[in-house]
Scaffold this motif. Sequence first.
Motif, short mmCIF file in Angstrom:
data_model
loop_
_atom_site.label_atom_id
_atom_site.label_comp_id
_atom_site.label_asym_id
_atom_site.label_seq_id
_atom_site.Cartn_x
_atom_site.Cartn_y
_atom_site.Cartn_z
N ALA A 59 17.15 54.14 -45.56
CA ALA A 59 16.71 52.83 -46.34
C ALA A 59 17.89 51.69 -45.60
N LEU A 60 19.02 52.04 -45.82
CA LEU A 60 20.07 51.15 -45.11
C LEU A 60 19.80 51.02 -43.93
N ALA A 61 19.49 51.70 -42.99
CA ALA A 61 19.32 51.52 -41.70
C ALA A 61 18.02 50.54 -41.55
N LYS A 62 17.10 50.70 -42.19
CA LYS A 62 15.81 49.73 -42.24
C LYS A 62 16.44 48.34 -42.77
N ALA A 63 17.31 48.29 -43.75
CA ALA A 63 17.74 46.99 -44.22
C ALA A 63 18.66 46.35 -43.04
N THR A 64 19.40 47.14 -42.37
CA THR A 64 20.17 46.53 -41.22
C THR A 64 19.70 46.63 -39.70
N ASP A 65 18.39 46.75 -39.67
CA ASP A 65 17.41 46.87 -38.30
C ASP A 65 17.72 45.71 -37.97
N GLY A 66 18.02 45.55 -36.59
CA GLY A 66 18.16 44.39 -35.92
C GLY A 66 19.55 43.71 -35.67
N THR A 67 20.40 44.30 -36.52
CA THR A 67 21.79 43.80 -36.64
C THR A 67 22.77 44.65 -35.85
N GLY A 68 22.32 45.56 -35.20
CA GLY A 68 23.41 46.42 -34.24
C GLY A 68 24.10 47.58 -35.09
N ILE A 69 23.83 47.56 -36.38
CA ILE A 69 24.45 48.43 -37.08
C ILE A 69 23.26 49.66 -37.25
N THR A 70 23.70 50.82 -36.56
CA THR A 70 22.63 51.94 -36.38
C THR A 70 22.98 53.00 -37.63
N LYS A 71 21.73 53.77 -37.54
CA LYS A 71 21.53 54.98 -38.48
C LYS A 71 22.75 55.82 -38.44
N ASP A 72 23.31 56.02 -36.93
CA ASP A 72 24.37 56.89 -36.54
C ASP A 72 25.56 56.37 -37.05
N ASP A 73 25.84 55.19 -36.90
CA ASP A 73 26.81 54.51 -37.27
C ASP A 73 27.04 54.71 -39.14
N LEU A 74 25.85 54.44 -39.91
CA LEU A 74 25.99 54.71 -41.28
C LEU A 74 26.47 56.05 -41.50
N THR A 75 25.79 56.99 -40.76
CA THR A 75 25.97 58.46 -41.21
C THR A 75 27.48 58.78 -40.90
N ARG A 76 27.85 58.14 -39.64
CA ARG A 76 29.17 58.51 -39.62
C ARG A 76 30.24 57.85 -40.70
N ILE A 77 30.01 56.74 -40.90
CA ILE A 77 30.70 56.11 -42.08
C ILE A 77 30.76 56.93 -43.53
N ARG A 78 29.37 57.28 -43.55
CA ARG A 78 29.27 58.13 -44.97
C ARG A 78 30.04 59.53 -44.80
N THR A 79 29.80 60.25 -43.56
CA THR A 79 30.61 61.55 -43.73
C THR A 79 32.15 61.25 -43.59
N GLU A 80 32.65 60.32 -43.09
CA GLU A 80 33.90 60.48 -42.63
C GLU A 80 34.86 59.54 -43.85
N VAL A 81 34.26 58.78 -44.46
CA VAL A 81 35.03 58.08 -45.64
C VAL A 81 34.58 59.02 -46.97
N VAL A 82 35.78 59.71 -47.38
CA VAL A 82 35.55 60.44 -48.55
C VAL A 82 36.90 60.31 -49.41
N PRO A 83 36.82 60.95 -50.50
CA PRO A 83 37.73 60.61 -51.48
C PRO A 83 39.24 61.08 -50.84
N GLY A 84 40.27 60.22 -51.07
CA GLY A 84 41.58 60.20 -50.54
C GLY A 84 41.71 59.46 -49.09
N THR A 85 40.63 58.47 -48.71
CA THR A 85 40.52 57.85 -47.70
C THR A 85 40.29 56.55 -48.04
N SER A 86 40.26 55.37 -46.97
CA SER A 86 40.01 54.08 -47.30
C SER A 86 39.35 53.49 -46.09
N ALA A 87 38.78 52.49 -46.09
CA ALA A 87 38.29 51.72 -44.77
C ALA A 87 38.21 50.21 -44.83
#
Length: 162
Positions: A90-118
């Motif tokens: 759903a987020l990839a659809k909302a950011t469609d055309g902005t250059g923020i890809t589903k792969d980018d979103l997946t990577r952010i979601r899997t790498e930013v975890v408790p004990g980290t920051s972004a």
Amino acid sequence: MTTFSVWKFDEPGGAEHAASLLESAEADRLVKIVDHAVLSWPPGADKPETHHKHDDPKRGAAWGALWGILTGALFAVPLVGAAAGVAIGALAKATDGTGITKDDLTRIRTEVVPGTSALFLVTDEGNLDRLGERLRGTDKTLLTTNFTEAERATLMETFGGT
């Protein structure tokens, strides 16, 4: 060129420290900050906290919407199972055309975890290599998406005004 970048830090205070360096980096013409937000996820917390820094007071609410959509959809659902996939889709659809890809979103979601920051940034005229040098000494990972002019226009129209 406009760039969307996410710098992930291996400690909850890393992104806030990096954000404190942005003003001097901008004064040194390493980057022109369009807007940024800091996400911090303390160990043991159920979800991260996001603070939008309002770089452009006239369009702060619009940029706040981008950060809210990104962090809300990415981190408000469980990491496992179909719910995470649906939220990222759903987020990839909302950011469609902005250059923020589903792969980018997946990577952010899997790498930013408790004990980290972004540190989430939208910059113009940036030299991210030199900005990275300014952030040396921190455990960081850089994820960037360089926008085409059409993607920049879509992002600015959607979240930042014209």
